[in-house]
Structures are given as C-alpha cells and as structure tokens.
Design an enzyme around this catalytic site. Structure first.
Site, PDB file in Angstrom:
ATOM      1  N   GLN A  89       0.979  -1.155  -0.279  1.00 58.39           N
ATOM      2  CA  GLN A  89       0.196   0.319   0.419  1.00 58.39           C
ATOM      3  C   GLN A  89       0.446   0.685  -0.049  1.00 58.39           C
ATOM      4  OE1 GLN A  89      -1.388  -0.816   4.351  1.00 58.39           O
ATOM      5  NE2 GLN A  89      -0.973   1.391   4.456  1.00 58.39           N
ATOM      6  N   CYS A  91      -5.225   0.199   3.678  1.00 62.22           N
ATOM      7  CA  CYS A  91      -5.381  -1.346   4.190  1.00 62.22           C
ATOM      8  C   CYS A  91      -6.570  -1.571   3.737  1.00 62.22           C
ATOM      9  CB  CYS A  91      -4.924  -0.578   5.808  1.00 62.22           C
ATOM     10  SG  CYS A  91      -5.854  -0.138   7.307  1.00 62.22           S
ATOM     11  N   HIS A 145      -5.850  -1.419  11.492  1.00 69.53           N
ATOM     12  CA  HIS A 145      -5.369  -1.418  10.405  1.00 69.53           C
ATOM     13  C   HIS A 145      -5.906  -3.136  10.114  1.00 69.53           C
ATOM     14  CE1 HIS A 145      -1.886  -2.104   7.133  1.00 69.53           C
ATOM     15  NE2 HIS A 145      -2.277  -3.477   7.993  1.00 69.53           N
ATOM     16  N   ASN A 198      -0.924  -9.046   5.186  1.00 69.06           N
ATOM     17  CA  ASN A 198      -0.401  -7.718   5.319  1.00 69.06           C
ATOM     18  C   ASN A 198      -0.045  -7.284   3.980  1.00 69.06           C
ATOM     19  OD1 ASN A 198      -1.063  -5.400   6.350  1.00 69.06           O
ATOM     20  ND2 ASN A 198       1.323  -6.348   7.902  1.00 69.06           N
TER      21      ASN A 198
END
Length: 338
Positions: free
Chosen positions: A141, A147, A280, A300
């Site tokens: 990102q 996110c 997140h 992630n």
C-alpha cells in the site's frame, strides 16, 4: 607521587585510545550496515537529511538487538521502515482502518450462524488457504493508508477463486477513488467496502491500477466483475468461530498495528505488545501452531519485504484483551458472501 600520576594518566590514555578504536570500529560497521540497507531498499536522502536518518536507523537497530536478546515469541529485524521513527511510521502506515459504526452502516449484517462453534474438535490442527491457491500475491500500500481497500480486495480475490477457480487481482484503487463511505488514503472500513462492491462490482487491477494516492473515480460498470452479493460477520470475540470461518474462505480482520512490534516484525508469533484498539485491516488466511502457540496466519499489505514474505503470525488466544484477542484480532471479523 609523580610516578603514580604518570602511570594513571598513561592507563587513562591507553583506555581512551582503545575505547575510541572500539567506537570507530562499531561506527564503521554501522555505516556499512546502513549503506547495505540503503542499497537493498533503494533509499537515498538529501545531504541535510542523511545524518538524521542514519541516527534513527542506529536507534532502531539497537531496539531490534535489545528485543531479540530477550526470550520472546517474536523476532524483529530490519526492513523498509527502519529509517523512520515510531511516530513517523504510525503517521504514514498505521491508522488507516476505521472501526465499524453499526449505527451508520447502511447494510448491517448479523452473525453467520454456521461458525458459532464452541469446540474446535471438528477443526484441523492446521489450515492454510495459500496451499489451496485461494490467496493472491502480497501487495504494498506504500504511503497510502488504504489498508481497508487492500484487505477488501484480497478477500474478494479469494471468494472469486473459490467460486470460479480463477485467481484474479482486483483494484484497490477503485475502492480508494469511488467508495464514498470511506476517506481514500486517509481511512476507511474493510467491511463497508464489501457493501460498495456488492452494489457496483470491482475492476481488475490491470484495468484500474494502484497509484498510491486518491484520484477521480474512473469506474466503469462494463469492466467490473460481480463477485459478492454482500457480506457476513463472524461472531466477535470467538477464536473458534474465526477458525471455522477461515476453513471456508479467508476472513477480513482488523488489528491494532500501531506498536513497534509491527514496524520491525520479522518472524515468530505476535502474542503481546500490540494494541487492542483496531487501526489496520488485514486478511486471515489460515491458522497453525508455531513453537507451541496456536496462531492465525495473516496476509498484510506492506510488501514482501515486511515480516515473513508479507505475512505474520498472531496468537489465537481468545482470553487476551477481554476476549478481543491479541491485537484485537477477534473484534469483528467478516467476509464477502457469494
């Protein structure tokens, strides 16, 4: 007396020389490490900033060494965040996910009753959807705190694979530009993003590529893929329910990633030192046991240079943080429905 004074001065001088040599050697080693790190991550700075970033790098390196010298379940290491202070890192990379406000959610969803299991007796001891081919590549990102869009797109990619057998890469940029319930690269919610896609579909990333900032909405319904009809929530504060859901498809989860354990995470199980207030969004793609600790596997969106090729393990303990789980991972999981 003069001889004693001379002797003491001589010893002091020799000690100072040795200390200076040790300090010089250590400084040279850090300079070499710094140079290698910059080459690895293609980093360069204006002359006025070079010394400032080097000093931060040294401080982070010392924190990493001090942590790894302890008996911990997690190992820290250098990565592309190692030239940032904790405050800088949090401002640029954490805090992009907004909690779900059920009073403002246009399509509130109930709990999916299939996953309200009180026992894990029917669950495998380990399960990894990456091995099934249902999980797309790890993305980055960058400095866009989007996110929420990356987690939503990753969940949709997995659902599309489960439905069709084809793994596509969907456009986070479309969500950043066009989902007006969110705030682009400032913040948004992963689950309400699924509402948007249920209504509009989502384009392929190849047609609508990520540009690391918010632009004007260029969405075209003729190019969009209809992936989900809506979304469902997994029972909150229930690790068994989350594991049961993951066996069917990857699940979007929110975590508290604003602590240094996430900035410097390299490997192992995060079982403490992370926040319970979620900020997140990530994707839970499996669960397993690591060094005797039952853990969720999370994907992630900080690139493959972070963690274990972009992945991390978070303890599956359901007793932490008053039932919210380690890092708040059990707060409100959800997933797109076919």
């Amino acid at each position: 007396m003069k001889r004693l004074t001379f002797l003491l001065l001589t010893i002091f001088a020799l000690t100072a020389i040795c200390y200076a040599e040790d300090w010089t050697a250590e400084h040279d080693e850090m300079k070499f490490l710094w140079s290698t790190w910059k080459d690895t991550h293609s980093k360069s700075y204006p002359e006025a900033e070079e010394s400032y970033r080097f000093n931060i790098f040294v401080q982070n390196w010392n924190k990493i060494l001090a942590h790894n010298a302890q008996n911990s379940t997690v190992t820290l290491g250098l990565n592309h965040f190692s030239d940032l202070t904790g405050d800088e890192w949090k401002a640029q990379y954490a805090g992009g996910h907004l909690p779900l406000n059920l009073t403002e959610d246009s399509e509130p969803q109930g709990e999916d009753k299939r996953f309200l299991r009180s026992s894990t007796s029917s669950l495998p001891s380990s399960f990894d959807l990456r091995k099934k081919g249902a999980v797309g590549q790890v993305k980055n990102q960058g400095s866009c705190r989007g996110c929420w869009s990356f987690a939503a797109a990753a969940g949709l990619e997995a659902l599309h694979f489960i439905k069709t057998g084809s793994l596509e890469s969907f456009s986070e940029q479309q969500l950043l530009d066009c989902d007006k319930s969110a705030h682009g690269c400032s913040s948004g919610n992963m689950l309400t993003a699924l509402n948007y896609v249920a209504s509009n579909g989502i384009e392929l990333e190849s047609n609508y590529p990520f540009i690391e900032k918010v632009g004007s909405c260029k969405y075209s319904s003729s190019r969009a893929t209809r992936v989900n009809s809506g979304r469902a929530n997994v029972r909150a504060n229930d690790a068994n329910a989350l594991m049961s859901a993951i066996v069917n498809q990857p699940v979007l989860v929110a975590i508290g990633a604003y602590q240094s354990v996430f900035q410097h995470y390299k490997s192992g199980v995060i079982s403490a030192n992370c926040g319970a207030s979620t900020d997140h969004a990530v994707l839970a793609v499996g669960f397993t046991t690591v060094n005797g600790i039952n853990s969720f596997i999370i994907k992630n969106s900080w690139g493959t240079g972070w963690g274990e090729n972009g992945y991390a393990y978070i303890s599956a303990s359901s007793s932490a943080n008053g039932g919210k789980g380690v890092c708040g991972i059990l707060t409100y999981p959800g997933y797109p429905t076919a």
